[in-house]
Design a protein around this motif. Sequence first.
Motif, mmCIF file in Angstrom:
data_model
loop_
_atom_site.group_PDB
_atom_site.id
_atom_site.type_symbol
_atom_site.label_atom_id
_atom_site.label_comp_id
_atom_site.label_asym_id
_atom_site.label_seq_id
_atom_site.Cartn_x
_atom_site.Cartn_y
_atom_site.Cartn_z
ATOM 1 N N TYR A 56 83.756 106.625 87.390
ATOM 2 C CA TYR A 56 84.436 105.517 87.434
ATOM 3 C C TYR A 56 85.623 105.589 86.443
ATOM 4 O O TYR A 56 86.068 104.488 85.944
ATOM 5 N N GLN B 149 88.710 104.007 87.622
ATOM 6 C CA GLN B 149 88.445 102.616 87.983
ATOM 7 C C GLN B 149 88.335 101.686 87.230
ATOM 8 O O GLN B 149 88.446 100.416 87.211
ATOM 9 N N ARG B 150 87.859 101.957 85.557
ATOM 10 C CA ARG B 150 87.301 101.048 84.460
ATOM 11 C C ARG B 150 88.578 100.920 83.720
ATOM 12 O O ARG B 150 89.329 101.833 83.338
ATOM 13 N N THR C 275 85.295 97.146 85.939
ATOM 14 C CA THR C 275 85.425 98.613 87.086
ATOM 15 C C THR C 275 85.284 98.091 88.313
ATOM 16 O O THR C 275 84.512 97.224 88.677
ATOM 17 N N ASN D 264 89.725 106.468 79.302
ATOM 18 C CA ASN D 264 88.401 106.452 79.507
ATOM 19 C C ASN D 264 87.556 107.600 78.978
ATOM 20 O O ASN D 264 86.575 107.550 78.526
#
Length: 385
Positions: free
Chosen positions: A325, A328-329, A336, A365
């Motif tokens: 992720y 997507q985070r 998320t 990230n």
Amino acid sequence: MKLVVRVKLLPSQEQAADLDATLDACNRAAERVAAVAFETGVKDRNGLQKLVYADIKTTFGLSAQPAVRVVKKVTDAYASLKAQAKAGLLGKSSSQRYRRAMNSAVSFRAGAAQPFDDRCLSWQFDARTVSIWTVAGRMRNLPYTGSADQLKTLEAYRKGESDLVRRRGAWYLIATCDIPDPETYEPADFLGVDRGIVNLATTSDGTNYQGRRLGRYRRWHAHKRAELQAKGTRSAKRRLARRSGKEQAHATHVNHKISKEIVSVAQRTGRGIAVEELDGIRERVRLRRDQRSTLSSWAFHQLGQHLEYKARRAGVPFLVVDAAYTSQRCPRCGHTERANRPTRDHFSCRRCGLAGPADVVAGVNVRNRARSAWAFVNRPVPAPV
């Protein structure tokens, strides 16, 4: 840290013919030894050497030490095959690839590399020559060349075996060098690196190394290969042989340039380098047929290897973090969701509204996870009560 240094040999026509005969004899002997090992099931070095030592010396004209090296090469090949099967790299035991690999003897190409130890090969660094055993006798004063950095590393740190190999009509020696690791400094922060196909690498600083030119180069090579394969003439096959390896060599050169620049930035700013764990991604991802060749030619693993060894050589801390992720985070609020990435290139958090290039966000990230991992590993140990 072990590195390999490749130097180019400069033999005369007569010397090249002797080297060619030597490589051919060693690999024909290896084929014989591999067949005996497969038929008898004896694949340990000492047991196999007792079975074949006298035979390959007499039949193929090998001296004592080259015969020993041939046996070692075969046992190493079977050990590598066993390790690949155990790791699942050959597929399931019921697959055709697995059965074909495990139900036949290991084979060796006529030009496969042959290892030489210090009894068969000696280096004269001042004169830049080697003395090497051949089937025609000891070949002395064979000149070699390489870059200044390679020659310096070779003279200072060479240790162990060296492989004789022929590629595209040229002769090379690939030597193993054992370089001491410098002390790793305490990083002030981390530089997160997100690897991809469209963008080969994107750092948390926002530096982007695009893959468009490499993608065009790969597609051009694929088009030319298809044209030549469709013709099928002898001339087309010769041209295919000449072109083989060029695409891979170009991709390797690009990965070297990218990794060198990233390590240089991290070293200059006193930071470490963090990348995401991508091993097994080809098995996890399901793609359309037209996307498979793109993923299979993606040299992400090689880029990671280059980053790791260059970082170790420079004393730069290097971490591999969980890739789950990262694209997507939201690095600001932690939300998320797949909808945070509406397109491949754009990130927009559905909760706090943070927006920006998706690959840069992924790099941030990765950096944040490296910060947490480094702090956890290096946390102070509480004093005993």
